[in-house]
Each structure stands twice: as structure tokens, then as C-alpha cells.
Scaffold this active site. Structure first.
Site, PDB file in Angstrom:
ATOM      1  N   ASN A   6       0.789  -1.138   0.058  1.00 32.97           N
ATOM      2  CA  ASN A   6      -0.027   0.027  -0.043  1.00 32.97           C
ATOM      3  C   ASN A   6       0.939   1.201   0.159  1.00 32.97           C
ATOM      4  OD1 ASN A   6      -1.369   2.299   1.309  1.00 32.97           O
ATOM      5  ND2 ASN A   6      -3.124   0.997   1.873  1.00 32.97           N
ATOM      6  N   HIS A   9       0.944   6.281   1.803  1.00 33.04           N
ATOM      7  CA  HIS A   9       1.839   7.178   2.529  1.00 33.04           C
ATOM      8  C   HIS A   9       3.090   7.778   1.888  1.00 33.04           C
ATOM      9  CE1 HIS A   9      -1.264   6.939   5.542  1.00 33.04           C
ATOM     10  NE2 HIS A   9      -0.872   5.513   5.680  1.00 33.04           N
ATOM     11  N   HIS A  42      -5.601   3.669  -1.513  1.00 30.35           N
ATOM     12  CA  HIS A  42      -7.017   4.012  -1.043  1.00 30.35           C
ATOM     13  C   HIS A  42      -7.310   5.506  -1.418  1.00 30.35           C
ATOM     14  CE1 HIS A  42      -9.404   4.214   2.900  1.00 30.35           C
ATOM     15  NE2 HIS A  42     -10.187   4.544   2.010  1.00 30.35           N
ATOM     16  N   ARG A  44      -9.532   8.325  -0.629  1.00 32.23           N
ATOM     17  CA  ARG A  44     -10.184   8.658   0.438  1.00 32.23           C
ATOM     18  C   ARG A  44     -10.997   9.843  -0.009  1.00 32.23           C
ATOM     19  NH1 ARG A  44      -8.624   6.540   5.890  1.00 32.23           N
ATOM     20  NH2 ARG A  44     -10.448   7.494   6.485  1.00 32.23           N
ATOM     21  N   ARG A  48      -7.006  12.908   1.295  1.00 30.73           N
ATOM     22  CA  ARG A  48      -5.828  13.285   1.988  1.00 30.73           C
ATOM     23  C   ARG A  48      -4.410  12.711   1.615  1.00 30.73           C
ATOM     24  NH1 ARG A  48      -6.914   9.806   7.321  1.00 30.73           N
ATOM     25  NH2 ARG A  48      -9.054  10.961   7.293  1.00 30.73           N
ATOM     26  N   GLU A  69      -8.829   0.372  -2.897  1.00 30.93           N
ATOM     27  CA  GLU A  69      -9.415   0.437  -1.575  1.00 30.93           C
ATOM     28  C   GLU A  69     -10.290   1.717  -1.452  1.00 30.93           C
ATOM     29  OE1 GLU A  69      -7.790   0.911   2.566  1.00 30.93           O
ATOM     30  OE2 GLU A  69      -6.451  -0.413   1.637  1.00 30.93           O
ATOM     31  N   THR A 100      -8.020   3.617   8.758  1.00 32.50           N
ATOM     32  CA  THR A 100      -9.423   2.750   8.609  1.00 32.50           C
ATOM     33  C   THR A 100      -9.582   1.883  10.098  1.00 32.50           C
ATOM     34  OG1 THR A 100      -8.955   2.522   6.372  1.00 32.50           O
ATOM     35  CG2 THR A 100     -10.796   1.133   7.228  1.00 32.50           C
ATOM     36  N   GLU A 150     -10.706  -9.243   3.153  1.00 27.14           N
ATOM     37  CA  GLU A 150      -9.322  -9.063   3.993  1.00 27.14           C
ATOM     38  C   GLU A 150      -9.719  -8.891   5.419  1.00 27.14           C
ATOM     39  OE1 GLU A 150      -6.990  -6.050   2.225  1.00 27.14           O
ATOM     40  OE2 GLU A 150      -6.210  -5.380   4.066  1.00 27.14           O
ATOM     41  N   HIS A 189      -3.320  -4.463   7.930  1.00 27.79           N
ATOM     42  CA  HIS A 189      -3.767  -3.182   9.042  1.00 27.79           C
ATOM     43  C   HIS A 189      -2.570  -3.485  10.188  1.00 27.79           C
ATOM     44  CE1 HIS A 189      -5.620   0.400   9.417  1.00 27.79           C
ATOM     45  NE2 HIS A 189      -5.168   0.266  10.423  1.00 27.79           N
TER      46      HIS A 189
HETATM   47  N1  PXP Z   1      -5.726  -3.080   4.510  1.00 20.44           N
HETATM   48  C1  PXP Z   1      -6.690  -2.219   4.532  1.00 20.44           C
HETATM   49  C2  PXP Z   1      -8.102  -2.223   4.125  1.00 20.44           C
HETATM   50  C3  PXP Z   1      -6.247  -0.707   5.049  1.00 20.44           C
HETATM   51  O1  PXP Z   1      -7.393   0.247   5.266  1.00 20.44           O
HETATM   52  C4  PXP Z   1      -5.106  -0.361   5.278  1.00 20.44           C
HETATM   53  C5  PXP Z   1      -4.620   0.958   5.378  1.00 20.44           C
HETATM   54  O2  PXP Z   1      -4.663   1.703   4.675  1.00 20.44           O
HETATM   55  C6  PXP Z   1      -4.206  -1.510   5.050  1.00 20.44           C
HETATM   56  C7  PXP Z   1      -4.321  -2.984   4.827  1.00 20.44           C
HETATM   57  C8  PXP Z   1      -2.722  -1.205   5.274  1.00 20.44           C
HETATM   58  O3  PXP Z   1      -2.469  -0.773   6.823  1.00 20.44           O
HETATM   59  P1  PXP Z   1      -1.082  -0.454   7.212  1.00 20.44           P
HETATM   60  O4  PXP Z   1      -0.952   1.052   6.784  1.00 20.44           O
HETATM   61  O5  PXP Z   1      -1.244  -0.151   8.660  1.00 20.44           O
HETATM   62  O6  PXP Z   1      -0.128  -1.405   6.971  1.00 20.44           O
END
Ligand code: PXP
Length: 243
Positions: A6, A9, A42, A44, A48, A69, A100, A150, A189
Site C-alpha cells: 500500500n 503514505h 486507498h 479517500r 488526503r 481500496e 481505517t 481481508e 492493517h
Molecule cells: N488494508 C486495509 C483495508 C487498509 O485500510 C489499510 C490501511 O490503509 C491497510 C491494509 C494497510 O495498513 P497499514 O498502512 O497499517 O499497513
């Protein structure tokens, strides 16, 4: 077991200064070179971090399957149907949250989810539901006929000791429930190279979606090194799937 990276960030860092760098697409390409199996972004509602143009660029300009996402809103469904990611992962979304919080209430939003899932199925986009490891939510996901769930690992990551063991047991039982109904089991997550080995007793894990810890590590040692480090830990998994 596969790693989905992901890159939200990377965009967070860019948006913090309103610059054009760092580019999440470039991060995705580096993750691909290091052995990641997929990329997640994601989009949003408040934009952001990831922007609409990032989603389109991600579809065109990096080689890995794309997992979008999103909250289950009409706006997001329309965007997804235009961009045509390989997968969408439906998540609950609140504007005020830092990230989330909690899984989707599939039981409570069954009808709305059913409508969106039908549109995605007709378009050939695979749907995943981000759910807590709760038997009722898994049961509702099975009834909806989605190919993937997931499992939310947030609670598992936040606690330690006996509490973590209890969270792991919930994840384990949710994974067994989903897998026995023929549903692919993903998880994500809060996962880090430190807490990941405690997740390994959970069987049937297919894809781990990991973002914040990987991007944080990448700031210090580079994206390819951070992805390689995570994959090295994942190779210790003996829960039934190998790459
Ligand atoms: N899976 C989902 C559905 C999420 O919402 C997130 C956070 O955006 C992640 C995985 C990844 O989580 P993390 O950034 O804490 O690794």
C-alpha cells in the site's frame, strides 16, 4: 503468501508539501522490482493522500495488479468502474479517522454492498471486503458471494501477550470459516516485520496488504530494501500457501 504494498503514505509525504514528489507510482515500480505481488491505493473521500490522478496513473504506469481500496459510495463506485482496477477492497470510511478503524459492517450494510458487488461482478472486478474476524461478518460476506475477504489485523497488532494470542485465535477461526466457503483470505492493517511472525499460526493467508510500516522503513533504507526485508519475514510462513 503474497505481499500487496500500500503506497498511500508516499502520497501523504507529497501532499504534506504540495510538491510533485515523491511519486507513489515510482514507489510501486520499485516495490514490483523487489518482489511485491500487488499494489494497493486507498482513494479517500477527503483525498488526503492518494489523488484521482494517482489512481489512473497507477493503472497505466506500473506493472502489478491494482487493488483500489474505497468506501462504498456512489462516487467511488463510478471511479472504480472507470479506472477498472483488478480488485476493489471495500472499507468503512470516516472523515475524522486517522486510518481505517474497524472492519466493514457487512451485516448492517448488506443491501448497499450487494448492489455494488453486483456492479463490480458485471464489470469483471474482483471484490474484497475488509472485515473484522467476526463470524457474523464472515458469514454475511459468504452470503454476498465475494471471492475475497481481508481480515482486519489492527486489534491483533495493537495488543501484546495473551491478548495478542486471543486476537490471533479469532483471526485463525475467521480464516478457517472463509477458506472453507472457498473465499480467498487476505489480511492487513498495522503489520510490521516485528509483529508479522505472531500472525503465522493463521492458516490460508493469501495476500498481506502492508503500507505504513513499509513506507516508513523505506524512508530510511529505500523501498526495494524495505520490501525485501518484509518478504524475508514472510518466507517463514508455513500456513499452507507458498509462492
Ligand atoms: N488494508 C486495509 C483495508 C487498509 O485500510 C489499510 C490501511 O490503509 C491497510 C491494509 C494497510 O495498513 P497499514 O498502512 O497499517 O499497513
Amino acid at each position: 503468501m503474497y505481499l500487496g504494498v500500500n503506497v498511500d503514505h508516499v502520497a501523504t509525504l507529497r501532499q504534506a508539501r504540495g510538491t510533485v514528489y515523491p511519486d507513489p507510482v515510482e514507489a510501486a515500480r520499485l516495490a514490483a522490482e523487489a518482489g511485491a505481488a500487488g499494489i494497493t491505493v486507498h482513494l479517500r473521500e477527503d483525498r488526503r493522500h492518494i489523488q484521482d490522478r494517482d489512481v489512473r496513473a497507477m493503472r497505466r504506469e506500473q506493472p502489478l495488479p491494482l487493488n483500489l481500496e474505497m468506501g462504498n459510495t456512489l462516487e467511488m463506485v463510478e471511479i472504480a468502474l472507470q479506472v477498472m482496477p483488478d480488485e476493489v477492497c471495500l472499507v468503512p470510511e470516516k472523515r475524522e479517522e486517522l486510518t481505517t478503524e474497524g472492519g466493514l459492517d457487512v451485516v448492517g450494510h448488506y443491501a448497499a454492498l450487494e448492489a455494488s458487488c453486483a456492479r463490480f461482478r458485471d464489470a469483471g472486478i474482483a471484490v474484497s471486503l475488509f472485515v473484522d474476524p467476526d463470524p457474523e461478518q464472515i458469514e454475511a460476506s459468504i452470503r454476498l458471494g465475494v471471492p475475497m475477504v481481508e481480515l482486519h489485523t489492527g486489534a491483533f497488532c495493537e495488543c501484546g501477550g495473551a491478548a495478542r494470542q486471543a486476537c490471533m485465535e479469532q483471526l485463525r477461526s475467521a480464516a478457517l470459516q472463509a477458506h472453507s466457503a472457498g473465499i480467498q483470505v487476505n489480511a492487513g492493517h498495522g503489520l510490521t516485520v516485528g509483529n508479522l511472525p505472531d500472525l503465522f499460526p493463521v492458516p490460508h493467508l493469501h495476500t498481506l496488504n502492508i503500507g505504513h510500516s513499509l513506507v516508513s522503513r523505506a524512508v530510511l533504507i529505500g523501498m526495494k530494501a524495505a520490501v525485501s526485508e518484509m518478504l524475508a519475514v514472510m518466507r517463514g510462513y508455513t500456513g499452507g500457501l507458498t509462492r
